[in-house]
Design a protein around this motif. Structure first.
Motif, PDB file in Angstrom:
ATOM      1  N   ASP A  10      95.504  17.546  15.660  1.00 47.06           N
ATOM      2  CA  ASP A  10      95.214  17.569  17.091  1.00 47.06           C
ATOM      3  C   ASP A  10      93.880  18.220  17.410  1.00 47.06           C
ATOM      4  OD1 ASP A  10      97.582  16.300  17.576  1.00 47.06           O
ATOM      5  OD2 ASP A  10      98.697  18.158  17.925  1.00 47.06           O
ATOM      6  N   SER A  11      93.366  19.047  16.523  1.00 47.33           N
ATOM      7  CA  SER A  11      92.117  19.741  16.820  1.00 47.33           C
ATOM      8  C   SER A  11      90.894  18.857  16.576  1.00 47.33           C
ATOM      9  CB  SER A  11      92.001  21.013  15.975  1.00 47.33           C
ATOM     10  OG  SER A  11      91.884  20.666  14.613  1.00 47.33           O
ATOM     11  N   ALA A  12      91.098  17.647  16.058  1.00 49.49           N
ATOM     12  CA  ALA A  12      89.970  16.735  15.851  1.00 49.49           C
ATOM     13  C   ALA A  12      89.425  16.324  17.211  1.00 49.49           C
ATOM     14  CB  ALA A  12      90.423  15.511  15.075  1.00 49.49           C
ATOM     15  N   THR A  13      88.123  16.294  17.313  1.00 46.61           N
ATOM     16  CA  THR A  13      87.514  15.981  18.607  1.00 46.61           C
ATOM     17  C   THR A  13      87.703  14.508  18.930  1.00 46.61           C
ATOM     18  OG1 THR A  13      85.401  15.587  17.543  1.00 46.61           O
ATOM     19  CG2 THR A  13      85.791  17.791  18.415  1.00 46.61           C
ATOM     20  N   ALA A  14      87.877  14.227  20.210  1.00 39.94           N
ATOM     21  CA  ALA A  14      88.107  12.865  20.657  1.00 39.94           C
ATOM     22  C   ALA A  14      86.821  12.048  20.588  1.00 39.94           C
ATOM     23  CB  ALA A  14      88.650  12.874  22.079  1.00 39.94           C
ATOM     24  N   PRO A  16      83.111  12.285  18.890  1.00 36.17           N
ATOM     25  CA  PRO A  16      82.188  13.044  18.042  1.00 36.17           C
ATOM     26  C   PRO A  16      80.776  13.135  18.627  1.00 36.17           C
ATOM     27  CG  PRO A  16      83.044  11.110  16.876  1.00 36.17           C
ATOM     28  CD  PRO A  16      83.663  11.127  18.219  1.00 36.17           C
ATOM     29  N   GLY A  17      80.379  12.156  19.423  1.00 38.44           N
ATOM     30  CA  GLY A  17      79.057  12.207  20.047  1.00 38.44           C
ATOM     31  C   GLY A  17      78.943  13.351  21.048  1.00 38.44           C
ATOM     32  N   MET A  18      79.997  13.556  21.825  1.00 38.95           N
ATOM     33  CA  MET A  18      79.990  14.661  22.791  1.00 38.95           C
ATOM     34  C   MET A  18      80.092  16.000  22.078  1.00 38.95           C
ATOM     35  SD  MET A  18      79.425  13.655  25.805  1.00 38.95           S
ATOM     36  CE  MET A  18      79.923  15.017  26.819  1.00 38.95           C
ATOM     37  N   ALA A  19      80.804  16.042  20.969  1.00 40.16           N
ATOM     38  CA  ALA A  19      80.893  17.283  20.194  1.00 40.16           C
ATOM     39  C   ALA A  19      79.509  17.640  19.641  1.00 40.16           C
ATOM     40  CB  ALA A  19      81.907  17.144  19.069  1.00 40.16           C
ATOM     41  N   GLU A  20      78.775  16.639  19.193  1.00 39.96           N
ATOM     42  CA  GLU A  20      77.418  16.876  18.692  1.00 39.96           C
ATOM     43  C   GLU A  20      76.504  17.371  19.808  1.00 39.96           C
ATOM     44  OE1 GLU A  20      74.309  17.309  16.154  1.00 39.96           O
ATOM     45  OE2 GLU A  20      76.396  16.886  15.629  1.00 39.96           O
ATOM     46  N   LEU A  21      76.648  16.802  21.009  1.00 38.00           N
ATOM     47  CA  LEU A  21      75.864  17.299  22.150  1.00 38.00           C
ATOM     48  C   LEU A  21      76.219  18.750  22.454  1.00 38.00           C
ATOM     49  CD1 LEU A  21      75.688  14.450  24.808  1.00 38.00           C
ATOM     50  CD2 LEU A  21      73.806  15.542  23.620  1.00 38.00           C
ATOM     51  N   ARG A  42      72.125  16.791  31.801  1.00 40.93           N
ATOM     52  CA  ARG A  42      72.032  15.524  32.517  1.00 40.93           C
ATOM     53  C   ARG A  42      72.770  14.403  31.794  1.00 40.93           C
ATOM     54  NH1 ARG A  42      66.662  17.406  33.378  1.00 40.93           N
ATOM     55  NH2 ARG A  42      65.975  16.244  31.558  1.00 40.93           N
ATOM     56  N   GLU A  43      72.911  14.481  30.476  1.00 48.33           N
ATOM     57  CA  GLU A  43      73.560  13.430  29.690  1.00 48.33           C
ATOM     58  C   GLU A  43      75.082  13.521  29.686  1.00 48.33           C
ATOM     59  OE1 GLU A  43      72.067  13.336  25.724  1.00 48.33           O
ATOM     60  OE2 GLU A  43      69.978  13.333  26.383  1.00 48.33           O
ATOM     61  N   ILE A  44      75.640  14.653  30.068  1.00 50.46           N
ATOM     62  CA  ILE A  44      77.084  14.871  29.972  1.00 50.46           C
ATOM     63  C   ILE A  44      77.814  14.015  31.002  1.00 50.46           C
ATOM     64  CG2 ILE A  44      78.929  16.561  30.261  1.00 50.46           C
ATOM     65  CD1 ILE A  44      76.981  18.671  29.347  1.00 50.46           C
ATOM     66  N   THR A  45      78.854  13.316  30.540  1.00 51.19           N
ATOM     67  CA  THR A  45      79.725  12.599  31.467  1.00 51.19           C
ATOM     68  C   THR A  45      80.836  13.540  31.908  1.00 51.19           C
ATOM     69  OG1 THR A  45      81.052  11.773  29.653  1.00 51.19           O
ATOM     70  CG2 THR A  45      79.244  10.375  30.401  1.00 51.19           C
ATOM     71  N   THR A  46      81.544  13.179  32.954  1.00 52.87           N
ATOM     72  CA  THR A  46      82.470  14.135  33.556  1.00 52.87           C
ATOM     73  C   THR A  46      83.936  13.893  33.237  1.00 52.87           C
ATOM     74  OG1 THR A  46      82.503  12.810  35.566  1.00 52.87           O
ATOM     75  CG2 THR A  46      80.941  14.640  35.479  1.00 52.87           C
ATOM     76  N   SER A  47      84.267  13.026  32.301  1.00 51.67           N
ATOM     77  CA  SER A  47      85.686  12.826  31.984  1.00 51.67           C
ATOM     78  C   SER A  47      86.219  14.051  31.237  1.00 51.67           C
ATOM     79  CB  SER A  47      85.899  11.561  31.164  1.00 51.67           C
ATOM     80  OG  SER A  47      85.441  11.741  29.863  1.00 51.67           O
ATOM     81  N   ASP A  48      87.501  14.323  31.400  1.00 49.57           N
ATOM     82  CA  ASP A  48      88.121  15.507  30.800  1.00 49.57           C
ATOM     83  C   ASP A  48      88.069  15.464  29.277  1.00 49.57           C
ATOM     84  OD1 ASP A  48      88.721  16.541  33.270  1.00 49.57           O
ATOM     85  OD2 ASP A  48      90.722  15.637  33.333  1.00 49.57           O
ATOM     86  N   LYS A  49      88.263  14.274  28.706  1.00 51.31           N
ATOM     87  CA  LYS A  49      88.254  14.137  27.255  1.00 51.31           C
ATOM     88  C   LYS A  49      86.867  14.454  26.709  1.00 51.31           C
ATOM     89  CE  LYS A  49      90.841  11.045  24.585  1.00 51.31           C
ATOM     90  NZ  LYS A  49      91.286   9.699  24.281  1.00 51.31           N
ATOM     91  N   ASP A  50      85.822  13.971  27.400  1.00 47.31           N
ATOM     92  CA  ASP A  50      84.460  14.231  26.954  1.00 47.31           C
ATOM     93  C   ASP A  50      84.105  15.709  27.098  1.00 47.31           C
ATOM     94  OD1 ASP A  50      84.073  11.602  26.319  1.00 47.31           O
ATOM     95  OD2 ASP A  50      82.999  11.102  28.167  1.00 47.31           O
ATOM     96  N   LEU A  51      84.520  16.314  28.188  1.00 45.73           N
ATOM     97  CA  LEU A  51      84.211  17.733  28.391  1.00 45.73           C
ATOM     98  C   LEU A  51      84.928  18.614  27.373  1.00 45.73           C
ATOM     99  CD1 LEU A  51      84.137  18.059  32.271  1.00 45.73           C
ATOM    100  CD2 LEU A  51      82.221  18.021  30.678  1.00 45.73           C
ATOM    101  N   SER A  52      86.136  18.245  26.993  1.00 50.91           N
ATOM    102  CA  SER A  52      86.839  19.042  25.987  1.00 50.91           C
ATOM    103  C   SER A  52      86.160  18.887  24.619  1.00 50.91           C
ATOM    104  CB  SER A  52      88.308  18.664  25.915  1.00 50.91           C
ATOM    105  OG  SER A  52      88.463  17.349  25.428  1.00 50.91           O
TER     106      SER A  52
END
Length: 75
Positions: A10-14, A16-21, A42-52
């Motif tokens: 479960d700790s694997a990131t949803a 990987p591109g957002m984790a790298e950012l 400015r590049e960050i999207t606002t979905s909960d999965k991406d923010l986590s």
């Protein structure tokens, strides 16, 4: 029975591109690079999965201690 568990947990990131950012953002924050920090913000999207995923990447980089200490360094 190996030393490394290759199963995804479960700790694997949803994303990987957002984790790298997140890691790049933490690196820029550590080094005081405001230009890169603002670009990444400015590049960050606002979905909960991406923010986590972004937060996981940031926390992963912040867990690494600095390579050197600036405490007794001459300027």
């Amino acid at each position: 029975m190996g030393l490394v568990n290759r199963k995804q947990n479960d700790s694997a990131t949803a994303d990987p591109g957002m984790a790298e950012l997140g890691r790049e953002y933490a690196n820029a924050r550590r080094h005081g690079d405001r230009k890169t920090m603002n670009k990444i913000r400015r590049e960050i999207t606002t979905s909960d999965k991406d923010l986590s995923s972004f937060a996981d990447g940031m926390n992963a980089y912040d867990a690494i201690p600095p390579a050197y200490s600036r405490r007794n360094r001459r300027r």
